[in-house]
Design a protein around this motif. Sequence first.
Motif, short mmCIF file in Angstrom:
data_model
loop_
_atom_site.label_atom_id
_atom_site.label_comp_id
_atom_site.label_asym_id
_atom_site.label_seq_id
_atom_site.Cartn_x
_atom_site.Cartn_y
_atom_site.Cartn_z
N LEU A 124 25.89 7.20 -8.83
CA LEU A 124 25.44 7.80 -7.35
C LEU A 124 24.99 6.49 -6.65
O LEU A 124 25.51 6.31 -5.36
N GLN A 125 23.84 5.93 -7.04
CA GLN A 125 23.44 4.60 -6.27
C GLN A 125 24.52 3.52 -6.14
O GLN A 125 24.35 2.94 -5.13
N GLN A 126 25.18 3.46 -7.24
CA GLN A 126 26.03 2.37 -7.16
C GLN A 126 27.14 2.64 -5.83
O GLN A 126 27.49 1.79 -5.08
N ALA A 127 27.49 3.74 -6.13
CA ALA A 127 28.73 4.16 -5.18
C ALA A 127 28.03 4.14 -3.77
O ALA A 127 28.80 3.65 -2.74
N LEU A 128 26.91 4.42 -3.52
CA LEU A 128 26.38 4.45 -2.21
C LEU A 128 25.98 3.00 -1.68
O LEU A 128 26.15 2.81 -0.41
N GLU A 129 25.48 2.23 -2.44
CA GLU A 129 25.41 0.83 -2.20
C GLU A 129 26.80 0.04 -1.80
O GLU A 129 26.84 -0.64 -0.84
N TRP A 130 27.93 0.53 -2.60
CA TRP A 130 29.17 -0.12 -2.19
C TRP A 130 29.60 0.49 -0.82
O TRP A 130 30.10 -0.30 0.11
N LEU A 131 29.42 1.64 -0.42
CA LEU A 131 29.78 2.36 0.56
C LEU A 131 29.24 1.83 1.87
O LEU A 131 29.63 1.35 2.78
N ALA A 132 27.69 1.53 1.77
CA ALA A 132 26.94 0.88 2.74
C ALA A 132 27.16 -0.60 3.19
O ALA A 132 27.11 -1.20 3.99
N SER A 133 27.95 -1.35 1.84
CA SER A 133 28.23 -2.77 2.11
C SER A 133 29.59 -2.81 2.85
O SER A 133 30.10 -4.10 3.12
N GLN A 134 30.09 -1.75 3.36
CA GLN A 134 31.50 -1.80 3.75
C GLN A 134 31.51 -1.94 5.35
O GLN A 134 30.75 -1.24 5.95
N ASP A 135 32.40 -2.69 6.03
CA ASP A 135 32.32 -2.56 7.31
C ASP A 135 32.98 -1.53 7.97
O ASP A 135 32.71 -0.97 9.07
N ASP A 136 33.80 -1.14 7.25
CA ASP A 136 34.74 0.46 7.60
C ASP A 136 33.74 1.51 7.64
O ASP A 136 33.88 1.75 6.52
N ARG A 137 33.12 2.07 8.52
CA ARG A 137 32.47 3.20 8.54
C ARG A 137 33.38 4.46 8.46
O ARG A 137 32.52 5.39 8.69
N GLN A 138 34.57 4.20 8.31
CA GLN A 138 35.27 5.73 8.14
C GLN A 138 35.68 5.79 6.59
O GLN A 138 35.78 6.75 6.20
N LEU A 139 35.16 4.69 5.73
CA LEU A 139 35.63 5.03 4.40
C LEU A 139 34.61 5.92 3.86
O LEU A 139 33.41 6.07 4.23
N SER A 140 35.16 6.65 2.83
CA SER A 140 34.20 7.62 2.06
C SER A 140 34.41 7.26 0.57
O SER A 140 35.16 6.74 0.01
N VAL A 141 33.41 7.88 -0.34
CA VAL A 141 33.42 7.70 -1.63
C VAL A 141 33.21 9.03 -2.38
O VAL A 141 32.36 9.94 -1.88
N ALA A 142 33.92 9.23 -3.38
CA ALA A 142 33.81 10.58 -4.31
C ALA A 142 33.11 9.98 -5.63
O ALA A 142 33.60 9.16 -6.26
N VAL A 143 32.12 10.81 -5.98
CA VAL A 143 31.60 10.67 -7.38
C VAL A 143 31.78 11.95 -8.24
O VAL A 143 31.28 13.33 -7.77
N ASN A 144 32.18 11.57 -9.49
CA ASN A 144 32.07 12.83 -10.46
C ASN A 144 30.62 13.32 -10.70
O ASN A 144 29.91 12.44 -11.28
N LEU A 145 30.40 14.72 -10.97
CA LEU A 145 29.07 15.15 -11.37
C LEU A 145 29.51 15.77 -12.76
O LEU A 145 30.49 16.19 -13.10
N SER A 146 28.43 15.90 -13.38
CA SER A 146 28.80 16.56 -14.87
C SER A 146 27.66 17.77 -14.78
O SER A 146 26.77 17.84 -13.95
N ALA A 147 27.94 18.66 -15.81
CA ALA A 147 27.09 20.19 -15.55
C ALA A 147 25.65 19.76 -15.61
O ALA A 147 24.94 20.54 -14.83
N ARG A 148 25.25 19.10 -16.30
CA ARG A 148 23.76 18.77 -16.60
C ARG A 148 22.90 18.23 -15.00
O ARG A 148 21.94 18.85 -14.94
#
Length: 284
Positions: A95-119
């Motif tokens: 989750l943190q990696q994905a958000l860090e990547w997103l924050a590093s992008q110039d294009d503020r329209q980009l989104s990121v999807a992360v899979n969650l598990s049951a736990r």
Amino acid sequence: HAKSRGRNNAQAFSPVLEQQVLRRVDLQSQLQGALLRNEISMVLQPKISLADSRIVGAEALMRWTTASGQHVSPMDFIPVAEQTGLIVELGDWILQQALEWLASQDDRQLSVAVNLSARQLEDPQLPQRLLSWLSLRNLEPQRLELEVTESMLMSNREQASHFLEQVRNFGVRVAVDDFGTGYSSLNYLRWLPIDVLKIDRSFIHDLNRADDARAIARSIMNLAENLRLQVVAEGIEDPEAAAFLIDMGCPLGQGFWYSPPLSIAAFAERLSIPIPSIMRPAAG
Ligand code: C2E
Ligand code: MG
Ligand code: MG
Ligand code: MG
């Protein structure tokens, strides 16, 4: 009893089952510390706006390469991580990696999807941690999508709905992954805060081979439209499937035909090159 008969006479165990158990125990001990040893990484599969083949976001996927160079599929190690509780650490990490990547992008329209598990849905502190990670990086919560499966929603309704309601209140979006493969009724679509349906890749794979797969894909799209949910097709492997989906008006998709999951560097390169003309929908 069994023990006195000796180790070569474990009759209750088929060789296959025994192998599976050994592998599981093996994976379990190897997975311990894998994060610290830098064996875990994140790859990103582009999510495509099908009408114009533009990249609009990414799905983050976990990768594990052991010290000996062996690649272990998330389908094998995620269940192990769930059983041992390691999923809490791994889940926080991606989750943190994905958000860090997103924050590093110039294009503020980009989104990121992360899979969650049951736990993770049972972790009462996770929504709050998520919120703090988002605000730390100054990210709009709408740019994060959490993917859950129908079976996760069904096996623990109370906690699942509590979790989803909290993150949804922040503005985080919720997607149902592998939609159409769970043995659940559609009733949960009425009481859970869902934003996106991801059509399972088994239907997409058979789009140009089987009428029934086509009918189901179309029905899911209608359902999504009527419930005002977004729809994403996953597992687009060939141009025929892409053409079908564009024809049916499916807005979003991902799959090997457009791109496999990429490293962060490869994703950046892919973003910087113009859309390959072969992937543009035919004129007219
Ligand atoms: P998923 O969430 O449904 O992810 C899509 C899977 O399909 C990925 O496999 C992706 O590489 C693969 N894929 C993408 N395009 C195509 C295509 O055109 N054809 C085919 N046949 N496959 C395609 P991957 O990365 O091996 O992940 C498998 C599953 O493991 C994921 O399914 C997800 O349920 C789980 N997983 C992966 N990363 C994570 C993670 O960080 N956390 C959790 N909880 N689960 C994860
Ligand atoms: Mg997924
Ligand atoms: Mg999934
Ligand atoms: Mg899926």
